[in-house]
Design a protein around this motif. Structure first.
Motif, PDB file in Angstrom:
ATOM      1  N   LEU A 108       0.862  -1.141  -0.082  1.00  0.00           N
ATOM      2  CA  LEU A 108      -0.066  -0.077  -0.115  1.00  0.00           C
ATOM      3  C   LEU A 108       0.876   1.218   0.096  1.00  0.00           C
ATOM      4  CD1 LEU A 108      -2.943  -0.689   2.294  1.00  0.00           C
ATOM      5  CD2 LEU A 108      -2.991  -0.340  -0.133  1.00  0.00           C
ATOM      6  N   ALA A 161       2.331   1.815  -3.532  1.00  0.00           N
ATOM      7  CA  ALA A 161       1.015   2.233  -4.387  1.00  0.00           C
ATOM      8  C   ALA A 161       0.727   3.395  -4.178  1.00  0.00           C
ATOM      9  CB  ALA A 161      -0.032   1.281  -4.048  1.00  0.00           C
ATOM     10  N   THR A 162       0.722   3.974  -3.121  1.00  0.00           N
ATOM     11  CA  THR A 162       0.513   5.507  -2.664  1.00  0.00           C
ATOM     12  C   THR A 162       1.435   6.200  -3.266  1.00  0.00           C
ATOM     13  OG1 THR A 162      -0.589   4.706  -0.417  1.00  0.00           O
ATOM     14  CG2 THR A 162      -0.028   6.962  -0.562  1.00  0.00           C
ATOM     15  N   PHE A 201       0.645   6.792  -6.719  1.00  0.00           N
ATOM     16  CA  PHE A 201      -0.516   7.675  -6.788  1.00  0.00           C
ATOM     17  C   PHE A 201      -0.123   9.116  -6.623  1.00  0.00           C
ATOM     18  CE2 PHE A 201      -3.852  10.184  -4.943  1.00  0.00           C
ATOM     19  CZ  PHE A 201      -4.993   9.650  -5.990  1.00  0.00           C
ATOM     20  N   LEU A 211       0.695   1.398  -9.975  1.00  0.00           N
ATOM     21  CA  LEU A 211      -0.016   1.620  -8.733  1.00  0.00           C
ATOM     22  C   LEU A 211      -1.062   0.330  -9.035  1.00  0.00           C
ATOM     23  CD1 LEU A 211      -2.229   4.620  -7.531  1.00  0.00           C
ATOM     24  CD2 LEU A 211      -3.312   2.421  -7.957  1.00  0.00           C
ATOM     25  N   VAL A 262      -1.341  -2.993  -6.261  1.00  0.00           N
ATOM     26  CA  VAL A 262      -2.445  -3.328  -5.584  1.00  0.00           C
ATOM     27  C   VAL A 262      -2.635  -4.946  -5.674  1.00  0.00           C
ATOM     28  CG1 VAL A 262      -4.846  -3.019  -5.451  1.00  0.00           C
ATOM     29  CG2 VAL A 262      -3.273  -1.128  -5.290  1.00  0.00           C
ATOM     30  N   LEU A 295      -6.797   2.589  -5.724  1.00  0.00           N
ATOM     31  CA  LEU A 295      -6.236   2.445  -4.262  1.00  0.00           C
ATOM     32  C   LEU A 295      -6.973   2.257  -3.108  1.00  0.00           C
ATOM     33  CD1 LEU A 295      -3.137   2.988  -3.080  1.00  0.00           C
ATOM     34  CD2 LEU A 295      -3.574   5.547  -2.927  1.00  0.00           C
TER      35      LEU A 295
END
Length: 230
Positions: free
Chosen positions: A115, A118-119, A122, A148, A152, A193
């Motif tokens: 996470l 991935a953040t 983003f 991203l 996930v 997300l």
């Protein structure tokens, strides 16, 4: 490409491993090596990473590699989960590492790392994602969006099954997702997300609370014993 001595494991990672490579994609290599054990006996430790560009290649010393993987670093961990045909070097101690790859896993670290990465993707695309930028910027934004989505998918899969699948199930969808986000649909990435976070929160995981540091420590000590010259 600069390669250190005593490579234990190396292979092709990145877009090739994910099934997302195109005609102009770079070939990214990742590896792990063992410094001579006596190199740790002096005032200064040896270099713990060797990095080269064009072609892109990163090699981590065994201790650094183990600590990064124990922390849940997704990029580093990929090396232990490559399909057979993407490995370029496999020392017996590298095979031993693959055999204990589950020892590096823990529920919280997998969730937080995937996470977290991935953040990061983003935030990078959000800063550019109004659809009004140059073709080069759109290309980079599409790449961030693809990463991203892939992070996930891979992270939630690893969390729910205990197995890391590097190759995406639907490369076409991932590419289309990236193009839509790069064209300005940042909300699509935001939803991806948020959905991923909700899936982590609701999933049952077979992963342990803590990694098996004893197994990793035993492997590293075997590496040091193997490369010791008195």
């Amino acid at each position: 490409m600069i390669e250190p001595a005593n490579i234990l494991l190396s292979g092709i990672v990145g877009s090739t491993a994910y099934g997302l490579a195109g005609p102009g994609s770079d070939i990214d290599r990742l590896g792990m090596f063992a410094a001579p054990t006596t190199a740790f006996h002096g005032l200064a430790f040896p270099d713990d990473s060797v990095v080269s560009k064009k072609p892109d290649a990163t090699f981590h010393e065994a201790r650094r590699y183990a600590n990064l993987a124990l922390a849940g670093n997704p990029t580093v961990s990929e090396l232990m989960w490559l399909p057979e045909h993407l490995y370029e070097t496999r020392h017996p101690l590298g095979d031993d590492l693959i055999a204990i790859r589950a020892a590096f896993l823990s529920a919280k670290r997998v969730r937080d790392s995937y996470l977290g990465y991935a953040t990061q993707q983003f935030k990078r695309l959000e800063a550019r994602g109004d659809g009004s930028f140059s073709a080069d910027t759109r290309k980079r934004t599409a790449k961030h969006a693809r990463h991203l989505a892939r992070l996930v998918q891979a992270g939630t899969g690893l969390y729910s099954t205990g197995q890391l699948q590097l190759r995406v199930d639907d490369p076409t969808w991932i590419h289309e997702f990236g193009e839509r986000v790069a064209a300005g649909d940042v909300d699509l990435a935001r939803k991806m997300l948020a959905d991923g976070e909700a899936e982590f929160d609701s999933a049952h995981t077979p992963l342990p609370i803590e990694p098996d540091r004893t197994a990793v420590e035993s492997w590293l000590r075997r590496v040091r014993a193997h490369f010791f010259e008195g």
